[in-house]
Every structure is written in structure tokens, then in C-alpha cells.
Write an enzyme that holds these catalytic residues in place. Sequence first.
Site, mmCIF file in Angstrom:
data_model
loop_
_atom_site.group_PDB
_atom_site.id
_atom_site.type_symbol
_atom_site.label_atom_id
_atom_site.label_comp_id
_atom_site.label_asym_id
_atom_site.label_seq_id
_atom_site.Cartn_x
_atom_site.Cartn_y
_atom_site.Cartn_z
ATOM 1 N N ASN A 14 0.841 -1.214 0.000
ATOM 2 C CA ASN A 14 0.000 0.000 0.000
ATOM 3 C C ASN A 14 0.867 1.252 0.000
ATOM 4 O O ASN A 14 0.570 2.216 -0.702
ATOM 5 C CB ASN A 14 -0.918 0.007 1.226
ATOM 6 C CG ASN A 14 -2.130 -0.864 1.014
ATOM 7 O OD1 ASN A 14 -3.037 -0.507 0.270
ATOM 8 N ND2 ASN A 14 -2.134 -2.026 1.645
ATOM 9 N N ILE A 87 -0.735 3.120 18.674
ATOM 10 C CA ILE A 87 -0.224 4.488 18.584
ATOM 11 C C ILE A 87 -0.438 5.186 19.936
ATOM 12 O O ILE A 87 -1.563 5.206 20.444
ATOM 13 C CB ILE A 87 -1.001 5.290 17.509
ATOM 14 C CG1 ILE A 87 -1.054 4.521 16.185
ATOM 15 C CG2 ILE A 87 -0.444 6.687 17.344
ATOM 16 C CD1 ILE A 87 0.106 4.738 15.285
ATOM 17 N N HIS A 103 -8.019 -0.566 7.100
ATOM 18 C CA HIS A 103 -8.256 -1.848 7.773
ATOM 19 C C HIS A 103 -8.771 -2.842 6.732
ATOM 20 O O HIS A 103 -9.650 -2.504 5.945
ATOM 21 C CB HIS A 103 -9.276 -1.669 8.907
ATOM 22 C CG HIS A 103 -9.431 -2.892 9.733
ATOM 23 N ND1 HIS A 103 -8.508 -3.258 10.686
ATOM 24 C CD2 HIS A 103 -10.352 -3.887 9.695
ATOM 25 C CE1 HIS A 103 -8.876 -4.419 11.224
ATOM 26 N NE2 HIS A 103 -9.995 -4.814 10.632
ATOM 27 N N ASP A 144 -9.613 1.048 15.927
ATOM 28 C CA ASP A 144 -10.510 0.765 14.789
ATOM 29 C C ASP A 144 -11.909 1.360 14.939
ATOM 30 O O ASP A 144 -12.858 0.858 14.343
ATOM 31 C CB ASP A 144 -10.642 -0.760 14.555
ATOM 32 C CG ASP A 144 -9.348 -1.365 14.039
ATOM 33 O OD1 ASP A 144 -8.527 -0.629 13.471
ATOM 34 O OD2 ASP A 144 -9.170 -2.571 14.205
#
Length: 187
Positions: A14, A87, A103, A144
Site C-alpha cells: 500500500n 499508537i 483496515h 478501529d
Amino acid sequence: MKNLAILASGSGSNSEKIMEYFQHSKKAQIALVASNKADAFVLERARKFKVPSFTFTRKELDAGLLLQKLQEEKIDWVILAGFLLKIPEDLIRAFPDRMVNIHPALLPKYGGKGMYGSLVHKAVKSSGDTETGITIHMVNEQYDEGKIIFQAAATVTESDTPETIAEKVHALEHRYFAEVIDSLILE
Ligand code: GAR
């Protein structure tokens, strides 16, 4: 010109697509690729695009070293592309609505701690779900659970394996991630 930093822990397919997409952009540049793995293939890809890289340990991340580096490099946006460490909150707070994650599933399904990469595709396969996909979302303090910006779905058939599901998901990621980032960045 906005400065983007990519955080990645692994192969970086990516990241490569994003570096390719922005290499001639007049709006944004990839100013840094940062990784917690000194041997991650993403660092090789960064070299190919002549993008500076930075590596750090989990301890250094928690001690604020990455935040310091991002500030020194005047980073405006942080892109998580397969970054697997948690993080720290002060880092998240330093980039309000300017930290984006991808995700490999349709959140809120298959999200949360420990759900990453192939583990997600294995869970999709064993659930019998007939679709999966990608979610691009803002990062906040809850794993998430930040605001969803974009989703795209792929069909899962009985003959799919976790590996073929991963291929379908990667194809969607490579198709959309850079464009979605571009659409978020204001001149
Ligand atoms: C991507 O599929 C991304 O969605 C996933 O890691 C892969 C990285 O691939 N991220 C997560 O699972 C985060 N929870 P890449 O290194 O080839 O870009």
C-alpha cells in the site's frame, strides 16, 4: 504542499501505491516512511522512491521519539498502511482528524486489538460471510473505531481461502487508498 508520513510495519505494498500516486502531485508529498521494523520491506520501497525513512523501537515510540520526528519534518498528515503497533495517545492527539488508517475488513466487523492482516482474512473465512472489504477511517484513541471515511466490498465465495480473500482485499486497497487520501487533503 502538504507533507505526508506513512507508518508501516511490513511489506508496504500500500505504501508503494501511495508513493507512486503522489510522486508528481503538486498538493502533497510523501516526506517520510517510518517503521518499527528495521528489516521491513517497506524501507526498500521507500529507497526506490527516494523517500527518507525512519525506524524506531516500540520503546522509542512510547517515549515520543516518532512524534518528535514528525514535528521536526513538519508532517501534516499521518497515514497508517499496515502499521501494527498501538499508537500512543499523545501522537494521536497531535494529528486530530489528520491520521488515517486502512483496515482489511468492513468495520465494525473484524476490528479491534489483534485483528490485522491474515488473521482478519482467516476470521472472515471461518465465519462463512459472503462479503468482506476495506475500511479507511480516521484514527482516534479507540482501536478501529474512528470515523469511517470510505468502504469498498468484495464477494467471498465458498472456494475462497484466506489467501485469495487477502488478494481481493489488497486489490481494493491498491485501487482506492491513495485516491481517498488525496480527497481528504485540502490544498
Ligand atoms: C493491509 O492489508 C492493511 O489493510 C493491513 O495490513 C496490510 C498491509 O499490507 N492493516 C491492518 O491489518 C491494520 N489493522 P502492505 O504492507 O502490503 O501494505
